[in-house]
Every structure is written in C-alpha cells, then in structure tokens.
Design a protein around this motif. Structure first.
Motif, mmCIF file in Angstrom:
data_model
loop_
_atom_site.group_PDB
_atom_site.id
_atom_site.type_symbol
_atom_site.label_atom_id
_atom_site.label_comp_id
_atom_site.label_asym_id
_atom_site.label_seq_id
_atom_site.Cartn_x
_atom_site.Cartn_y
_atom_site.Cartn_z
ATOM 1 N N PRO A 72 -12.192 10.450 13.056
ATOM 2 C CA PRO A 72 -11.698 10.776 14.400
ATOM 3 C C PRO A 72 -11.472 9.528 15.268
ATOM 4 O O PRO A 72 -10.513 9.478 16.047
ATOM 5 C CB PRO A 72 -12.790 11.656 14.999
ATOM 6 N N MET A 73 -12.330 8.525 15.121
ATOM 7 C CA MET A 73 -12.163 7.297 15.885
ATOM 8 C C MET A 73 -10.870 6.589 15.472
ATOM 9 O O MET A 73 -10.114 6.114 16.314
ATOM 10 C CB MET A 73 -13.362 6.361 15.698
ATOM 11 N N LEU A 74 -10.597 6.524 14.165
ATOM 12 C CA LEU A 74 -9.366 5.886 13.689
ATOM 13 C C LEU A 74 -8.133 6.640 14.189
ATOM 14 O O LEU A 74 -7.137 6.028 14.551
ATOM 15 C CB LEU A 74 -9.362 5.793 12.162
ATOM 16 N N LYS A 75 -8.221 7.965 14.235
ATOM 17 C CA LYS A 75 -7.099 8.759 14.765
ATOM 18 C C LYS A 75 -6.848 8.423 16.232
ATOM 19 O O LYS A 75 -5.704 8.285 16.660
ATOM 20 C CB LYS A 75 -7.380 10.255 14.604
ATOM 21 N N ARG A 76 -7.927 8.292 17.021
ATOM 22 C CA ARG A 76 -7.772 7.923 18.437
ATOM 23 C C ARG A 76 -7.171 6.525 18.569
ATOM 24 O O ARG A 76 -6.300 6.286 19.401
ATOM 25 C CB ARG A 76 -9.121 7.996 19.164
ATOM 26 N N MET A 77 -7.640 5.606 17.740
ATOM 27 C CA MET A 77 -7.121 4.237 17.795
ATOM 28 C C MET A 77 -5.658 4.188 17.369
ATOM 29 O O MET A 77 -4.883 3.388 17.895
ATOM 30 C CB MET A 77 -7.989 3.314 16.932
ATOM 31 N N GLU A 78 -5.281 5.037 16.427
ATOM 32 C CA GLU A 78 -3.880 5.106 16.018
ATOM 33 C C GLU A 78 -3.044 5.663 17.175
ATOM 34 O O GLU A 78 -1.964 5.141 17.467
ATOM 35 C CB GLU A 78 -3.734 5.978 14.773
ATOM 36 N N ALA A 79 -3.548 6.682 17.872
ATOM 37 C CA ALA A 79 -2.845 7.247 19.023
ATOM 38 C C ALA A 79 -2.714 6.224 20.152
ATOM 39 O O ALA A 79 -1.753 6.260 20.925
ATOM 40 C CB ALA A 79 -3.573 8.499 19.522
ATOM 41 N N MET A 80 -3.669 5.285 20.224
ATOM 42 C CA MET A 80 -3.619 4.219 21.227
ATOM 43 C C MET A 80 -2.640 3.110 20.837
ATOM 44 O O MET A 80 -2.405 2.178 21.601
ATOM 45 C CB MET A 80 -5.023 3.598 21.419
ATOM 46 N N GLY A 81 -2.118 3.188 19.609
ATOM 47 C CA GLY A 81 -1.173 2.188 19.132
ATOM 48 C C GLY A 81 -1.818 0.924 18.609
ATOM 49 O O GLY A 81 -1.142 -0.104 18.468
ATOM 50 N N LEU A 82 -3.119 0.984 18.267
ATOM 51 C CA LEU A 82 -3.838 -0.210 17.816
ATOM 52 C C LEU A 82 -3.762 -0.422 16.308
ATOM 53 O O LEU A 82 -3.902 -1.544 15.832
ATOM 54 C CB LEU A 82 -5.308 -0.135 18.245
ATOM 55 N N LEU A 83 -3.583 0.662 15.563
ATOM 56 C CA LEU A 83 -3.583 0.569 14.111
ATOM 57 C C LEU A 83 -2.730 1.689 13.547
ATOM 58 O O LEU A 83 -2.348 2.626 14.252
ATOM 59 C CB LEU A 83 -5.003 0.602 13.552
ATOM 60 N N ILE A 84 -2.457 1.545 12.251
ATOM 61 C CA ILE A 84 -1.786 2.614 11.515
ATOM 62 C C ILE A 84 -2.612 2.915 10.272
ATOM 63 O O ILE A 84 -3.286 2.037 9.729
ATOM 64 C CB ILE A 84 -0.330 2.261 11.129
ATOM 65 N N ARG A 85 -2.541 4.162 9.863
ATOM 66 C CA ARG A 85 -3.190 4.588 8.622
ATOM 67 C C ARG A 85 -2.090 4.937 7.625
ATOM 68 O O ARG A 85 -1.149 5.641 7.964
ATOM 69 C CB ARG A 85 -4.093 5.802 8.875
ATOM 70 N N VAL A 86 -2.219 4.413 6.418
ATOM 71 C CA VAL A 86 -1.193 4.605 5.392
ATOM 72 C C VAL A 86 -1.859 5.107 4.115
ATOM 73 O O VAL A 86 -2.778 4.460 3.597
ATOM 74 C CB VAL A 86 -0.453 3.269 5.101
ATOM 75 N N ARG A 87 -1.393 6.241 3.631
ATOM 76 C CA ARG A 87 -1.924 6.778 2.368
ATOM 77 C C ARG A 87 -1.379 5.966 1.196
ATOM 78 O O ARG A 87 -0.205 5.615 1.158
ATOM 79 C CB ARG A 87 -1.537 8.239 2.191
ATOM 80 N N ALA A 88 -2.244 5.682 0.248
ATOM 81 C CA ALA A 88 -1.831 4.948 -0.952
ATOM 82 C C ALA A 88 -0.912 5.833 -1.786
ATOM 83 O O ALA A 88 -1.191 7.022 -1.973
ATOM 84 C CB ALA A 88 -3.054 4.535 -1.758
ATOM 85 N N SER A 89 0.174 5.279 -2.275
ATOM 86 C CA SER A 89 1.125 6.070 -3.059
ATOM 87 C C SER A 89 0.528 6.481 -4.403
ATOM 88 O O SER A 89 0.817 7.565 -4.905
ATOM 89 C CB SER A 89 2.422 5.293 -3.259
ATOM 90 N N GLU A 90 -0.332 5.647 -4.976
ATOM 91 C CA GLU A 90 -0.920 5.948 -6.281
ATOM 92 C C GLU A 90 -2.075 6.944 -6.204
ATOM 93 O O GLU A 90 -2.415 7.576 -7.188
ATOM 94 C CB GLU A 90 -1.373 4.662 -6.992
ATOM 95 N N ASP A 91 -2.692 7.076 -5.010
ATOM 96 C CA ASP A 91 -3.807 8.006 -4.830
ATOM 97 C C ASP A 91 -3.864 8.403 -3.356
ATOM 98 O O ASP A 91 -4.330 7.642 -2.521
ATOM 99 C CB ASP A 91 -5.120 7.328 -5.255
ATOM 100 N N GLU A 92 -3.370 9.585 -3.051
ATOM 101 C CA GLU A 92 -3.255 10.012 -1.655
ATOM 102 C C GLU A 92 -4.607 10.199 -0.975
ATOM 103 O O GLU A 92 -4.672 10.329 0.238
ATOM 104 C CB GLU A 92 -2.421 11.291 -1.558
ATOM 105 N N ARG A 93 -5.691 10.218 -1.749
ATOM 106 C CA ARG A 93 -7.023 10.313 -1.142
ATOM 107 C C ARG A 93 -7.428 8.991 -0.507
ATOM 108 O O ARG A 93 -8.276 8.946 0.365
ATOM 109 C CB ARG A 93 -8.067 10.721 -2.194
ATOM 110 N N LYS A 94 -6.803 7.911 -0.952
ATOM 111 C CA LYS A 94 -7.113 6.576 -0.437
ATOM 112 C C LYS A 94 -6.211 6.284 0.758
ATOM 113 O O LYS A 94 -4.990 6.384 0.662
ATOM 114 C CB LYS A 94 -6.899 5.524 -1.521
ATOM 115 N N VAL A 95 -6.845 5.944 1.891
ATOM 116 C CA VAL A 95 -6.095 5.658 3.111
ATOM 117 C C VAL A 95 -6.376 4.222 3.539
ATOM 118 O O VAL A 95 -7.539 3.836 3.703
ATOM 119 C CB VAL A 95 -6.476 6.632 4.248
ATOM 120 N N PHE A 96 -5.314 3.451 3.693
ATOM 121 C CA PHE A 96 -5.429 2.076 4.176
ATOM 122 C C PHE A 96 -5.249 2.045 5.684
ATOM 123 O O PHE A 96 -4.510 2.856 6.250
ATOM 124 C CB PHE A 96 -4.378 1.175 3.519
ATOM 125 N N VAL A 97 -5.905 1.099 6.321
ATOM 126 C CA VAL A 97 -5.802 0.918 7.765
ATOM 127 C C VAL A 97 -5.330 -0.499 8.019
ATOM 128 O O VAL A 97 -5.867 -1.452 7.445
ATOM 129 C CB VAL A 97 -7.163 1.162 8.461
#
Length: 148
Positions: A72-97
């Motif tokens: 939830p904190m990462l989602k708020r920070m993404e909404a603030m424009g501070l970071l992006i979260r990107v799902r790995a193409s090889e494994d959608e369970r893995k999320v990069f920040v």
C-alpha cells in the motif's frame, strides 16, 4: 543486576532502542513534512537511491517490512509520482520498483536530513560509526534467533 532489575523500564534495552527510534523519527519529521514524506517512505526512497531498481521483495527485506505494509505504501508513492512499479515479463509475480525523475530529484533535498539531524545525536563521527556498528551487530545477532 538481579533478574527483577531487568524488568525495570530504565533497564530495558529494547525500550531504549524503541524510544530512541521514536525520537529520531520526531527529529526528522519537520524536514520530511517539507518533502511531503513519511519516515517509511523516506527509507524506501533511500534504498532506491542506493540501488536504483529493486523488487518489492528486496525492498521489504532491506527495510524489514512485510508486503501487507509495503505494497500500500508503494501504491501511494506511485500515485505521488515518486516511483513506478513494473511487473517482470518472465514472472508476473515479481514486481520491480524504480524511481521517477521526481523521486530521484528528492535526493538533493533529502541531503539536509543528516546535515541537520545527526549533530543533535551528540556523537562524534567515531562514536557515530561505533554506534552504527554495534546496532548492526545487534540486528544480526537477533536475526539469528528470529529468522533461523
């Protein structure tokens, strides 16, 4: 010190560390408010400034945060424009920040935290280094028991 003395609040190392952590957070708060950040958000930016790109799992391990707190904190920070979260193409369970330009730009402003706050610790540079070493040793010792 006898066993009963260890139960006195002033003899509780865990309480001293807890109280110290709260006081340091209180010391940082005015600067963090100016940056519109909470302390955990600042720590998240700190690890991303250091590593540039991490998985959510890696951030959780570095900050000792579970995914229920971190996501939830990462989602708020993404909404603030501070970071992006990107799902790995090889494994959608893995999320990069990764940091955005706005997140990276906050680093310059955040540099005033140590400059303004650390002098209030009342420690020389050598004492600061020794304290940090001892705290990291304590964390490592405790992890041997809590994370076997």
């Amino acid at each position: 010190m006898n066993s009963e003395d260890f139960l006195k609040l002033d003899n509780q190392l865990c309480f001293a560390i807890y109280a110290c952590s709260r006081e340091i957070t209180r010391l940082y708060r005015p600067i963090l408010e100016k940056l519109e950040l909470t302390y955990p958000q600042f720590l998240t930016l700190t690890v991303l400034w250091e590593h540039e790109r991490l998985t959510v799992k890696d951030i959780g391990e570095l900050l000792y945060l579970d995914s229920g707190t971190l996501t939830p904190m990462l989602k708020r920070m993404e909404a603030m424009g501070l970071l992006i979260r990107v799902r790995a193409s090889e494994d959608e369970r893995k999320v990069f920040v990764e940091l955005t330009e706005k997140g990276n730009n906050l680093k310059e402003e955040a540099l005033e935290l140590p400059e303004k706050c650390i002098p209030h610790f009342g420690l020389s540079k050598g004492e600061y280094g020794e304290m940090l070493l001892k705290m990291n040793q304590l964390i490592g010792n405790l992890q041997k028991v809590t994370r076997p």
